[in-house]
Design an enzyme around this catalytic site. Sequence first.
Site, PDB file in Angstrom:
ATOM      1  N   ASP A  19      10.043  -3.637  -3.817  1.00 22.97           N
ATOM      2  CA  ASP A  19       8.968  -4.211  -4.584  1.00 22.97           C
ATOM      3  C   ASP A  19       7.944  -4.727  -3.185  1.00 22.97           C
ATOM      4  O   ASP A  19       8.235  -4.659  -1.928  1.00 22.97           O
ATOM      5  CB  ASP A  19       9.234  -5.690  -4.969  1.00 22.97           C
ATOM      6  CG  ASP A  19       8.273  -6.127  -6.167  1.00 22.97           C
ATOM      7  OD1 ASP A  19       7.233  -5.658  -6.049  1.00 22.97           O
ATOM      8  OD2 ASP A  19       8.373  -6.921  -6.881  1.00 22.97           O
TER       9      ASP A  19
HETATM   10  C1  BGC Z   1       5.349  -6.802  -8.555  1.00 23.66           C
HETATM   11  C2  BGC Z   1       5.620  -5.555  -9.021  1.00 23.66           C
HETATM   12  C3  BGC Z   1       4.555  -4.742  -8.910  1.00 23.66           C
HETATM   13  C4  BGC Z   1       4.303  -4.633  -7.573  1.00 23.66           C
HETATM   14  C5  BGC Z   1       2.811  -3.637  -7.308  1.00 23.66           C
HETATM   15  C6  BGC Z   1       4.691  -6.912  -7.501  1.00 23.66           C
HETATM   16  O1  BGC Z   1       4.388  -8.297  -6.886  1.00 23.66           O
HETATM   17  O2  BGC Z   1       6.680  -7.662  -8.571  1.00 23.66           O
HETATM   18  O3  BGC Z   1       6.246  -5.384 -10.229  1.00 23.66           O
HETATM   19  O4  BGC Z   1       4.870  -3.229  -9.439  1.00 23.66           O
HETATM   20  O5  BGC Z   1       3.816  -5.867  -7.121  1.00 23.66           O
HETATM   21  O6  BGC Z   1       1.860  -4.212  -7.840  1.00 23.66           O
END
Ligand code: BGC
Length: 756
Positions: free
Chosen positions: A221
Amino acid sequence: MTPDLTVAQQAALTSGRDFWQTKPDEAAGLPAITVTDGPHGVRLQADPRVMLRGRPATCFPPAVASAATWDPELLRRMGEALGQECRALGVAVLLGPGVNLKRSPLGGRNFEYFSEDPLLAGTLAAAWVQGLQSRGVGASLKHYAVNSQETDRMRVSAEVDERTLREMYLRAFQRVVTQARPWTVMCAYNKVNGEYASQHHWLLTQVLRDEWGFDGVVVSDWGAVADRVAAVAAGLDLTMPGPDDAGDQRLADAVASGRLPAARLRQAAGRVAALVRKSPAPGGPGYDQAAHHALAREIASRAIVLLKNEGGLLPLDPSPAGSLAVIGEFGRTPRYQGGGSSQITPSRLDDALTGIIAGTQAEVSFAPGYLVAESPSEQRVAAADGVGGPADQDRDLLAEAVALARGCDTALVFVGSLHETEGADAAGLDLSPVHQELIRQVAAANPRTVVVLSNGGVLRTAPWDEAVPAIVEGWLLGQAGGGAIADVLFGRVNPSGRLAETIPLRLSDHPSYLDFPGEHGHVRYGEGLFVGYRGFDARDQPVGYPFGFGLSYTTFSYGPASATVLAAAEGRPDGIEVRVPVTNTGDRDGREVVQLYVSLPGSRVSRAPRELKAFASVPVAAGATAEVTLTVPREDLAYWDTRVNRWVVEGGAYHCAVGSSSRDLRAVAVTEVAGDDARVPLTADSTLGEWLDDPRGAGLVADALTGTQDGTPDSGYGDPALLVLLRGIPLARLALFPGSPLTPEVVAALVAAASR
Ligand code: BGC
């Protein structure tokens, strides 16, 4: 694999070039690919300086709504459409779906997740992934794992016992990985039992790859990696976002010093290279925007859940007679998605007011009823906050709305949660005091009042439910939700949405209540297996609206159910097959979501009273009968046995109950299922009871117990009354009792005999 790359090149490939791209390696013939959010639309950032604004794309219903369709076919079609949009926008991987369980109704990202049930979440997500990937675009299954809260999400340790992990929190991931083979899996921010998910070898390698056979890329993530060397060692392949040149260097150094196996880095880089190679070249064909909007509307209309409809108030008659009052700013200014990384810039946006005006010849008038606050802090409010009265401005708007309602035949009141976003859990389950007051006063002024809700997380209806005859749960429905609401209100679509999560009477009833969101870096999943309806059912608690619930404008009756055990055949695993005839007894075509809940009364292990094991959304014409067949693969009957560390099907008479919701079961069939041979090794530490309950152990220990086999007098240890007392004592301990016939030598001989 990429054998010719240097260690430095390999390390470079395992972190991004920027926020949304992988690093190219021209010498190796690897271009950069673009990944982006997800999950209910394509959020391709238009300007790198503006975080949450994307290029226009179709904003499909977020998962909170699409889950309520209980229809994998719709999810597959949504995935296909998203795949086409990705191709048109040059996106290789779409970051979704999110299959974390809705452990608490307060979870801030519940609008992005499907359900409190892992079978429902996993089945819908697998269909979405299959649809997306059929268009040559990869999915990123997230957030692996146990990312069910926003409070302290980057650090909190989710503390969960292994059986609960396997059966509840990992189960949807397992289903999607094994059935839909997503190109990537995104590891979560949080820790799981004390270890960051991003550096969790057991999660990333042992379970995901060795057990489930995942062969794609594990991506972090965004910002989830605390220690890149530890993460890559544990099984992480790609760190996002990039660049992270210092981290690349640390990886190369770790290989040089022997702290990180060279083969592991080569493997991670090889997987990223393979992902890049199978990604489509940018510049795909365009897509039909109008068709995608129509699909968004179809899914939204199927997601709406009719919670209450006393006296058949709905559907509304669209004929010229009568007048309609549309009350509430959300009727004109829709809440259609939550905040955070999943926020899509819609290609167009329908509101309910316009849809209603277009759908009827009746006179439609509008009053805003309240102001829409800008402040994200005004979320669903805690019950204790629900005492404040409306401010002056709201009071005027309220009076205007009530006057309008009084003069109209029917009042439609649009209310909901004011804001929900990634990054923050909700404070409570109640509508704001202003919205509650609006409902009460409009309902008092007009007995034909319909409440239409917009919300991404559960809203409890209990405080005002009695006051109104009809309630329509409209979730966050995406860009075409306004038209979809009109479709349901006027009966062009007969509602068939079902709750994918329980609506409690009170927050404090919820199984997660005492252990959410934890404190000081730890959250204990104290309710264990009893997540959502499993917990309410186990304690036989009343709820507002149960899991699986939803009304229709028609009625269905169920005939007798039958259940049979099926042997494996080509293209089908062994398992249980349940058949039931379902008749549409009303005068309107409709759709019934037939749900199968399985229980094993008298089970030797702790279980929920019933668990969803299969479901089908079935169209049934008025007066017609559908023969519905539901199958449960045998593996879905298994529980995780921590003694033998594997899935085990317990033998016994399985009760297969079919019905319209988890608390409206209409027919039951019982079938005998043979259990797995999961004999737990008998040792000196096994209790006398465990020996006696084991078919082989019972025979061996019985003689030894009476102590009469060598002619000595009966020790009395065989006395049934004494046995009750002794059953819980391990054999090795019994051997310490003076006069015990089970001496250490006898116990050693028993253990040796039992293991032969
Ligand atoms: C989120 C993800 C997301 C990623 C990219 C993170 O803060 O938890 O779900 O895909 O950011 O934006």
